[in-house]
Design a protein around this motif. Structure first.
Motif, PDB file in Angstrom:
ATOM      1  N   TYR A 244       0.812  -1.226   0.000  1.00 36.51           N
ATOM      2  CA  TYR A 244       0.000   0.000   0.000  1.00 36.51           C
ATOM      3  C   TYR A 244       0.853   1.287   0.000  1.00 36.51           C
ATOM      4  N   ALA A 245       2.115   1.192  -0.385  1.00 38.64           N
ATOM      5  CA  ALA A 245       3.029   2.333  -0.249  1.00 38.64           C
ATOM      6  C   ALA A 245       2.494   3.589  -0.921  1.00 38.64           C
ATOM      7  N   PHE A 246       1.912   3.458  -2.124  1.00 37.43           N
ATOM      8  CA  PHE A 246       1.393   4.615  -2.851  1.00 37.43           C
ATOM      9  C   PHE A 246      -0.105   4.430  -3.148  1.00 37.43           C
ATOM     10  N   PHE A 247      -0.753   3.677  -2.341  1.00 37.99           N
ATOM     11  CA  PHE A 247      -2.176   3.403  -2.550  1.00 37.99           C
ATOM     12  C   PHE A 247      -2.966   4.715  -2.610  1.00 37.99           C
ATOM     13  N   ASP A 248      -3.828   4.831  -3.632  1.00 34.74           N
ATOM     14  CA  ASP A 248      -4.738   5.973  -3.749  1.00 34.74           C
ATOM     15  C   ASP A 248      -4.032   7.307  -4.017  1.00 34.74           C
ATOM     16  N   CYS A 249      -2.829   7.258  -4.611  1.00 35.17           N
ATOM     17  CA  CYS A 249      -2.154   8.508  -5.001  1.00 35.17           C
ATOM     18  C   CYS A 249      -2.630   8.883  -6.403  1.00 35.17           C
ATOM     19  N   ASP A 250      -3.817   9.444  -6.469  1.00 32.38           N
ATOM     20  CA  ASP A 250      -4.476   9.711  -7.751  1.00 32.38           C
ATOM     21  C   ASP A 250      -3.729  10.708  -8.622  1.00 32.38           C
ATOM     22  N   TYR A 267      -0.722  -4.144  -3.407  1.00 32.36           N
ATOM     23  CA  TYR A 267      -1.522  -2.919  -3.497  1.00 32.36           C
ATOM     24  C   TYR A 267      -0.652  -1.653  -3.515  1.00 32.36           C
ATOM     25  N   ALA A 268       0.617  -1.798  -3.860  1.00 33.84           N
ATOM     26  CA  ALA A 268       1.549  -0.658  -3.789  1.00 33.84           C
ATOM     27  C   ALA A 268       1.063   0.530  -4.609  1.00 33.84           C
ATOM     28  N   PHE A 269       0.484   0.282  -5.791  1.00 36.24           N
ATOM     29  CA  PHE A 269       0.006   1.366  -6.652  1.00 36.24           C
ATOM     30  C   PHE A 269      -1.489   1.228  -6.957  1.00 36.24           C
ATOM     31  N   GLN A 270      -2.151   0.421  -6.189  1.00 31.84           N
ATOM     32  CA  GLN A 270      -3.587   0.225  -6.390  1.00 31.84           C
ATOM     33  C   GLN A 270      -4.326   1.548  -6.151  1.00 31.84           C
ATOM     34  N   VAL A 291      -0.863  -5.032  -7.349  1.00 31.58           N
ATOM     35  CA  VAL A 291       0.074  -3.900  -7.360  1.00 31.58           C
ATOM     36  C   VAL A 291      -0.454  -2.764  -8.222  1.00 31.58           C
ATOM     37  N   PHE A 292      -1.075  -3.093  -9.359  1.00 34.65           N
ATOM     38  CA  PHE A 292      -1.445  -2.090 -10.341  1.00 34.65           C
ATOM     39  C   PHE A 292      -2.891  -1.621 -10.168  1.00 34.65           C
ATOM     40  N   PRO A 293      -3.162  -0.349 -10.519  1.00 33.45           N
ATOM     41  CA  PRO A 293      -4.542   0.140 -10.487  1.00 33.45           C
ATOM     42  C   PRO A 293      -5.364  -0.512 -11.590  1.00 33.45           C
ATOM     43  N   VAL A 294      -6.614  -0.804 -11.298  1.00 33.15           N
ATOM     44  CA  VAL A 294      -7.428  -1.539 -12.270  1.00 33.15           C
ATOM     45  C   VAL A 294      -8.537  -0.697 -12.884  1.00 33.15           C
ATOM     46  N   ASN A 295      -8.839   0.455 -12.313  1.00 29.30           N
ATOM     47  CA  ASN A 295      -9.985   1.230 -12.803  1.00 29.30           C
ATOM     48  C   ASN A 295      -9.592   2.611 -13.320  1.00 29.30           C
ATOM     49  N   GLY A 296      -8.327   2.840 -13.511  1.00 31.89           N
ATOM     50  CA  GLY A 296      -7.884   4.168 -13.899  1.00 31.89           C
ATOM     51  C   GLY A 296      -7.483   4.273 -15.357  1.00 31.89           C
ATOM     52  N   GLN A 297      -6.408   5.073 -15.597  1.00 24.44           N
ATOM     53  CA  GLN A 297      -5.974   5.383 -16.957  1.00 24.44           C
ATOM     54  C   GLN A 297      -4.742   4.606 -17.379  1.00 24.44           C
ATOM     55  N   LEU A 298      -4.383   3.581 -16.616  1.00 26.31           N
ATOM     56  CA  LEU A 298      -3.158   2.848 -16.916  1.00 26.31           C
ATOM     57  C   LEU A 298      -3.218   2.248 -18.317  1.00 26.31           C
TER      58      LEU A 298
END
Length: 593
Positions: A244-250, A267-270, A291-298
């Motif tokens: 969760y190191a950078f979790f939710d850093c939108d 969940y480091a970048f989730q 680790v990776f975001p699933v609902n964003g702009q990746l």
């Protein structure tokens, strides 16, 4: 048996102590009273509001109690609390004591406090500064998490456990060099070796931060919920990134993980929904779940490892995630990734991207800082200068994000060079030339003589052309040598010429020839029959003396040396040749031998 009696005694003591504790409200503040005559501030309903001053002692039923602690959740979610005065009798501030006190604008922690619990001031968004006294020896995780308004964090000098070295606006555990709490103005010192768990958690006013090359690990939830974070620099010293190191850093749009990191936590970048690309260096061998975001702009995941990193779990990613995100890997490892757990679910697996630079009049140097971060430097060819890139960017060197194959075209312009002119006698001439011209332009320089007694002789580089045409390759100075000197010269195959030289314009000059033995002067090449030859010099003049042989006897004592020499006699110059004396005009002086 003896041991059982002791345990029974201890248990009975705890039971009696707990049984004695009671909650009372005195002057609007609720306390838990204990048998040891201490009181702890506790929560109450309705909640506290306004300005609260906690006394050092309270009296209940005629008994005095010392207020020594602010208990668990005592002021939690007191949206109306604006300030609290804590007495010097208090030694501990409990877990979540002021959690969610959004309106709390200031608080002074007295020098009696030795411990601050976890989440103690979490989400106290209106706090702007906090000072940790030198008495505090224990601070729980996320004690100041979510204090978005904090601009100053200071640990008093003399604290044996914590410090705020280099005015860093953070709390550092001295013995381990771990940063445990920061704020939006934190500058991480180069002596810090780790970012602790929850160190910046919910610090949503933090916009950018540089992690120095002394840091080797980023703890769990270190930047959790830092919504405003748009830029972070991680140096090539960090070896692990926690859960969760950078979790939710939108606010992050891209992040480059340095080539020193070997593991990335779950969940480091989730939920970093602003991320468009993530680069995984070849040093990473293992990754946690989600680790990776699933609902964003990746759009891109770039992995620079020929061997696919091991992913602990794969079940949290959707089919749409695998279909929409482009996985870029080393070209020779595409099939390996297709057959690997987790990675093989991606539908678009392509070679890693590269940068191409077009530079017609320059050389390009591409330095990859990482897979997704490169610096492009343009060195123009001689005579040209870089103006801009085809997309309008004017940076040189330029940092580019290598998210996909890209071509950058550099644009150039010719250098403009200065032309300066002057003459050795400026009053008598004018020089026509442009003041500047571009590289390889052909320019014409013309000297116009204003005084007829003068003439152009040559340029400073020896060139004698006028007009002169030059291809310009640098700043150039043209100096015209202008002179009123003209040349009188003569030649003779059988005689010695005297009087030749340079003379000012309009000078009366004479040129004479002294015949060699056995010859006599006949005429000059222009038909003049006088010797010496005289004229007013208004241009360069060159004539030849035409000689003819004469019959004569040769004195047996005459020297074979027919050369002429000059001598001075009675203040005049004479020519001696063949034993006879002549004046400068070639006239034989009678009576000489």
């Amino acid at each position: 048996m003896k041991i059982k009696v002791i345990f029974l005694y201890i248990g009975l003591f705890v039971f009696l102590s707990n049984a004695f504790a009671q909650t009372v409200e005195i002057d609007g503040i609720a306390y838990n009273l204990s048998s040891d005559l201490t009181a702890s501030v506790t929560e109450k309903s309705p909640r506290y509001s306004g300005d609260i001053t906690i006394p050092s002692t309270v009296t209940y039923n005629g008994i005095n109690y010392s207020v020594t602690s602010i208990g668990y959740r005592a002021f939690r979610d007191c949206d109306g609390l604006t300030s609290t005065t804590i007495p010097n009798s208090v030694t501990s501030i409990g877990n979540s004591a002021f959690y969610g006190c959004y309106g709390l604008t200031s608080i002074t922690i007295p020098n009696s406090v030795t411990s601050i619990g976890y989440d103690a001031f979490r989400f106290c968004e209106s706090l702007t500064s906090i000072t940790i006294p030198n008495s505090v020896t224990s601070i729980g995780h996320s004690a100041f998490g979510g204090c978005a308004g904090l601009t100053s964090i200071i640990v008093e000098l003399g604290n044996s456990v914590y410090d705020s070295r280099n005015n860093c606006n953070a709390i550092i555990k001295t013995s381990t060099n771990m940063l445990i709490a920061g704020c939006k103005n934190t500058v991480i010192p180069n002596s810090v070796t780790s970012i602790g768990n929850d160190a910046f958690r919910y610090c949503d006013s933090l916009t950018s931060i540089t992690i120095p090359n002394s840091v080797t690990s980023i703890g769990n939830s270190a930047f959790y919920g830092c919504y405003g974070l748009t830029s972070i620099t991680i140096h090539n010293s960090v070896t692990s990134i926690g859960d969760y190191a950078f979790f939710d850093c939108d606010g992050l749009t891209s992040i480059t993980i340095p080539n020193s990191v070997t593991s990335i936590g779950s969940y480091a970048f989730q939920s970093c929904d602003g991320l468009t690309s993530i680069t995984i260096p070849n040093s990473v061998t293992s990754m946690g779940n989600s680790v990776f975001p699933v609902n964003g702009q990746l759009s891109f995941i770039l992995v620079d490892n020929a061997t696919p990193p091991i992913v602990s779990q794969t079940g949290s990613y959707s089919t749409s995630f695998y279909n929409s995100v482009n996985l870029c890997v080393p070209a020779g490892s595409i099939n390996t990734y297709r057959n690997a757990s987790f990675w093989g679910n991606f539908q678009n697996i392509n070679p890693l991207p590269s940068v191409t630079v077009q530079a017609d009049h320059g050389d390009a140097t591409i330095s990859y800082q990482s897979l997704t971060d490169a610096e492009v430097l343009i060195t123009p060819h001689y005579g040209y200068h870089f103006t801009q890139w085809s997309d309008g960017n004017t940076d040189n060197p330029r940092n580019v994000i290598v998210a996909q194959n890209a071509t950058y075209t550099a644009m150039f312009a010719k250098n403009s060079y200065k032309i300066t002119t002057q003459s050795t006698v400026s009053q008598v001439c004018a020089i026509s030339a442009p003041m500047q011209a571009e590289y390889l332009d052909t320019v014409e320089i013309v000297v116009s003589i204003l005084d007829s007694s003068y003439r152009f002789r040559y340029w400073n580089d020896g060139n004698t052309e006028n007009p002169r045409r030059v291809v310009l390759t640098q700043d150039t100075a043209f100096i015209a040598t202008v002179s009123n000197q003209y040349v009188l010269s003569g030649v003779s195959e059988h005689g010695t010429i005297t009087g030749a030289g340079e003379y000012p314009y309009g000078s009366y000059v004479m040129l004479a020839v002294i015949p060699d033995n056995g010859y006599k002067f006949l005429r000059w090449s222009d038909g003049t029959i006088y010797n010496p030859y005289s004229l007013v010099l208004e241009k360069d003049v060159m004539v030849e003396a035409i000689m003819e042989p004469v019959a004569s006897e040769v004195d047996e004592h005459e020297s074979d040396d027919h050369s002429a020499t000059k001598i001075m006699k009675d203040g005049a110059i004479y020519i001696i040749k063949n034993g006879q004396m002549y004046n400068l005009y070639g006239t034989l002086i009678e009576g000489t031998e």
